[in-house]
Write a protein that holds these residues in place. Structure first.
Motif, PDB file in Angstrom:
ATOM      1  N   ASP A  54       0.827  -1.212   0.000  1.00 22.82           N
ATOM      2  CA  ASP A  54       0.000   0.000   0.000  1.00 22.82           C
ATOM      3  C   ASP A  54       0.858   1.258   0.000  1.00 22.82           C
ATOM      4  OD1 ASP A  54      -2.320  -1.472  -0.075  1.00 22.82           O
ATOM      5  OD2 ASP A  54      -2.633  -1.407   2.111  1.00 22.82           O
ATOM      6  N   HIS A  55       1.970   1.224   0.737  1.00 26.38           N
ATOM      7  CA  HIS A  55       2.874   2.371   0.750  1.00 26.38           C
ATOM      8  C   HIS A  55       3.467   2.606  -0.631  1.00 26.38           C
ATOM      9  CE1 HIS A  55       6.004   5.161   1.895  1.00 26.38           C
ATOM     10  NE2 HIS A  55       6.898   4.358   1.327  1.00 26.38           N
ATOM     11  N   ARG A  56       3.888   1.534  -1.295  1.00 28.88           N
ATOM     12  CA  ARG A  56       4.468   1.678  -2.633  1.00 28.88           C
ATOM     13  C   ARG A  56       3.424   2.205  -3.628  1.00 28.88           C
ATOM     14  NH1 ARG A  56       9.513   2.456  -2.751  1.00 28.88           N
ATOM     15  NH2 ARG A  56       9.186   2.313  -4.969  1.00 28.88           N
ATOM     16  N   ARG A  57       2.167   1.801  -3.469  1.00 30.51           N
ATOM     17  CA  ARG A  57       1.103   2.307  -4.339  1.00 30.51           C
ATOM     18  C   ARG A  57       0.867   3.800  -4.081  1.00 30.51           C
ATOM     19  NH1 ARG A  57      -0.873   0.472  -8.770  1.00 30.51           N
ATOM     20  NH2 ARG A  57      -3.006   0.881  -8.206  1.00 30.51           N
ATOM     21  N   GLN A  58       0.932   4.218  -2.810  1.00 28.87           N
ATOM     22  CA  GLN A  58       0.742   5.628  -2.485  1.00 28.87           C
ATOM     23  C   GLN A  58       1.887   6.485  -3.021  1.00 28.87           C
ATOM     24  OE1 GLN A  58       0.260   5.809   1.734  1.00 28.87           O
ATOM     25  NE2 GLN A  58      -1.892   5.182   1.663  1.00 28.87           N
ATOM     26  N   VAL A  59       3.078   5.916  -3.069  1.00 34.66           N
ATOM     27  CA  VAL A  59       4.235   6.633  -3.593  1.00 34.66           C
ATOM     28  C   VAL A  59       4.091   6.869  -5.089  1.00 34.66           C
ATOM     29  CG1 VAL A  59       6.728   6.406  -4.012  1.00 34.66           C
ATOM     30  CG2 VAL A  59       5.794   5.853  -1.791  1.00 34.66           C
ATOM     31  N   GLY A  60       3.323   6.004  -5.768  1.00 38.07           N
ATOM     32  CA  GLY A  60       3.083   6.198  -7.194  1.00 38.07           C
ATOM     33  C   GLY A  60       3.433   5.001  -8.054  1.00 38.07           C
ATOM     34  N   ASP A  61       3.857   3.899  -7.432  1.00 34.68           N
ATOM     35  CA  ASP A  61       4.164   2.697  -8.204  1.00 34.68           C
ATOM     36  C   ASP A  61       2.878   2.074  -8.739  1.00 34.68           C
ATOM     37  OD1 ASP A  61       6.785   3.042  -7.578  1.00 34.68           O
ATOM     38  OD2 ASP A  61       6.943   1.318  -6.237  1.00 34.68           O
ATOM     39  N   ARG A  62       2.978   1.489  -9.898  1.00 34.77           N
ATOM     40  CA  ARG A  62       1.853   0.717 -10.428  1.00 34.77           C
ATOM     41  C   ARG A  62       1.790  -0.622  -9.701  1.00 34.77           C
ATOM     42  NH1 ARG A  62      -0.064   2.076 -15.907  1.00 34.77           N
ATOM     43  NH2 ARG A  62       0.774   4.122 -16.374  1.00 34.77           N
ATOM     44  N   HIS A  63       0.732  -1.368  -9.960  1.00 38.35           N
ATOM     45  CA  HIS A  63       0.519  -2.641  -9.262  1.00 38.35           C
ATOM     46  C   HIS A  63       1.706  -3.581  -9.427  1.00 38.35           C
ATOM     47  CE1 HIS A  63      -1.355  -6.359  -7.916  1.00 38.35           C
ATOM     48  NE2 HIS A  63      -1.080  -6.894  -9.089  1.00 38.35           N
ATOM     49  N   SER A  64       2.164  -3.777 -10.650  1.00 38.85           N
ATOM     50  CA  SER A  64       3.255  -4.732 -10.877  1.00 38.85           C
ATOM     51  C   SER A  64       4.556  -4.265 -10.234  1.00 38.85           C
ATOM     52  CB  SER A  64       3.454  -4.966 -12.376  1.00 38.85           C
ATOM     53  OG  SER A  64       3.751  -3.753 -13.025  1.00 38.85           O
ATOM     54  N   SER A  65       4.826  -2.968 -10.266  1.00 40.69           N
ATOM     55  CA  SER A  65       6.045  -2.447  -9.644  1.00 40.69           C
ATOM     56  C   SER A  65       5.985  -2.572  -8.126  1.00 40.69           C
ATOM     57  CB  SER A  65       6.264  -0.988 -10.017  1.00 40.69           C
ATOM     58  OG  SER A  65       6.460  -0.859 -11.391  1.00 40.69           O
ATOM     59  N   ALA A  66       4.839  -2.261  -7.548  1.00 39.31           N
ATOM     60  CA  ALA A  66       4.682  -2.383  -6.099  1.00 39.31           C
ATOM     61  C   ALA A  66       4.779  -3.838  -5.667  1.00 39.31           C
ATOM     62  CB  ALA A  66       3.348  -1.793  -5.668  1.00 39.31           C
ATOM     63  N   LEU A  67       4.219  -4.732  -6.455  1.00 41.55           N
ATOM     64  CA  LEU A  67       4.294  -6.155  -6.144  1.00 41.55           C
ATOM     65  C   LEU A  67       5.722  -6.665  -6.269  1.00 41.55           C
ATOM     66  CD1 LEU A  67       1.993  -7.946  -5.268  1.00 41.55           C
ATOM     67  CD2 LEU A  67       1.840  -8.807  -7.574  1.00 41.55           C
ATOM     68  N   ARG A  68       6.448  -6.217  -7.303  1.00 40.05           N
ATOM     69  CA  ARG A  68       7.846  -6.609  -7.483  1.00 40.05           C
ATOM     70  C   ARG A  68       8.707  -6.083  -6.338  1.00 40.05           C
ATOM     71  NH1 ARG A  68       8.232  -5.097 -12.400  1.00 40.05           N
ATOM     72  NH2 ARG A  68       9.003  -3.023 -11.979  1.00 40.05           N
ATOM     73  N   ASN A  69       8.430  -4.862  -5.883  1.00 41.15           N
ATOM     74  CA  ASN A  69       9.170  -4.302  -4.761  1.00 41.15           C
ATOM     75  C   ASN A  69       8.885  -5.088  -3.483  1.00 41.15           C
ATOM     76  OD1 ASN A  69       9.587  -2.303  -2.420  1.00 41.15           O
ATOM     77  ND2 ASN A  69      10.622  -1.341  -4.166  1.00 41.15           N
ATOM     78  N   THR A  70       7.635  -5.481  -3.288  1.00 37.65           N
ATOM     79  CA  THR A  70       7.273  -6.300  -2.130  1.00 37.65           C
ATOM     80  C   THR A  70       7.985  -7.648  -2.190  1.00 37.65           C
ATOM     81  OG1 THR A  70       5.108  -5.237  -2.061  1.00 37.65           O
ATOM     82  CG2 THR A  70       5.338  -7.298  -0.856  1.00 37.65           C
ATOM     83  N   PHE A  71       8.053  -8.242  -3.379  1.00 35.91           N
ATOM     84  CA  PHE A  71       8.757  -9.509  -3.538  1.00 35.91           C
ATOM     85  C   PHE A  71      10.241  -9.350  -3.230  1.00 35.91           C
ATOM     86  CE2 PHE A  71      11.200 -12.202  -6.622  1.00 35.91           C
ATOM     87  CZ  PHE A  71      11.152 -13.347  -5.864  1.00 35.91           C
ATOM     88  N   ASN A  72      10.845  -8.268  -3.707  1.00 41.36           N
ATOM     89  CA  ASN A  72      12.257  -8.038  -3.424  1.00 41.36           C
ATOM     90  C   ASN A  72      12.505  -7.896  -1.929  1.00 41.36           C
ATOM     91  OD1 ASN A  72      13.077  -8.163  -6.076  1.00 41.36           O
ATOM     92  ND2 ASN A  72      12.872  -5.961  -6.404  1.00 41.36           N
ATOM     93  N   ARG A  73      11.601  -7.231  -1.236  1.00 37.63           N
ATOM     94  CA  ARG A  73      11.719  -7.081   0.213  1.00 37.63           C
ATOM     95  C   ARG A  73      11.611  -8.439   0.895  1.00 37.63           C
ATOM     96  NH1 ARG A  73      10.704  -2.590   3.717  1.00 37.63           N
ATOM     97  NH2 ARG A  73      11.111  -3.347   5.808  1.00 37.63           N
ATOM     98  N   MET A  74      10.641  -9.245   0.469  1.00 35.87           N
ATOM     99  CA  MET A  74      10.454 -10.562   1.069  1.00 35.87           C
ATOM    100  C   MET A  74      11.624 -11.489   0.758  1.00 35.87           C
ATOM    101  SD  MET A  74       6.387 -10.923   0.365  1.00 35.87           S
ATOM    102  CE  MET A  74       6.465 -12.670   0.409  1.00 35.87           C
ATOM    103  N   LEU A  75      12.168 -11.377  -0.446  1.00 33.51           N
ATOM    104  CA  LEU A  75      13.321 -12.188  -0.822  1.00 33.51           C
ATOM    105  C   LEU A  75      14.539 -11.808   0.014  1.00 33.51           C
ATOM    106  CD1 LEU A  75      13.926 -14.423  -2.852  1.00 33.51           C
ATOM    107  CD2 LEU A  75      14.740 -12.668  -4.423  1.00 33.51           C
ATOM    108  N   GLY A  76      14.687 -10.517   0.297  1.00 36.19           N
ATOM    109  CA  GLY A  76      15.759 -10.072   1.185  1.00 36.19           C
ATOM    110  C   GLY A  76      15.592 -10.622   2.589  1.00 36.19           C
ATOM    111  N   CYS A  77      14.347 -10.677   3.054  1.00 31.71           N
ATOM    112  CA  CYS A  77      14.069 -11.253   4.379  1.00 31.71           C
ATOM    113  C   CYS A  77      14.378 -12.739   4.398  1.00 31.71           C
ATOM    114  CB  CYS A  77      12.608 -11.022   4.760  1.00 31.71           C
ATOM    115  SG  CYS A  77      12.180  -9.295   4.988  1.00 31.71           S
TER     116      CYS A  77
END
Length: 102
Positions: A54-77
């Motif tokens: 939701d934060h990435r969407r508010q920043v202005g990312d589209r759905h796929s970009s926000a989802l990819r960023n979330t995946f990158n965060r989870m992969l880092g975890c």
């Protein structure tokens, strides 16, 4: 240096005047990207990944970009958990987003 037979590099040729330069760029692993898309989409039911998305969407990312960023965060975890041997803790992984969402 050209790597023949390696599918992980894609040659890029740039010609300008008298010079000719061949660069190599890494291409993404399609299977990992597809699995990550599904994993990140399914994780949106949890509070931490949802707040990050939701934060990435508010920043202005589209759905796929926000989802990819979330995946990158989870992969880092996941990488951190495997390196340190600690179990996954959502409050540690997405702590700043969880406190901001509450």
């Amino acid at each position: 240096m050209l790597r023949s037979g390696c599918s992980c590099y894609a040659p890029i040729t740039r010609a300008s005047g008298k010079s000719l330069v061949v660069h190599h760029r890494k291409v993404k692993n399609q299977r990992l990207a597809a699995a990550g898309y599904v994993w990140a989409f399914a994780s949106l039911k949890a509070a931490g990944p949802r707040a990050h998305y939701d934060h990435r969407r508010q920043v202005g990312d589209r759905h796929s970009s926000a989802l990819r960023n979330t995946f990158n965060r989870m992969l880092g975890c996941l990488h951190h958990c495997l390196q340190t041997g600690k179990p996954y803790d959502e409050s540690a992984a997405f702590g700043s987003r969880l406190t901001a969402a509450a």
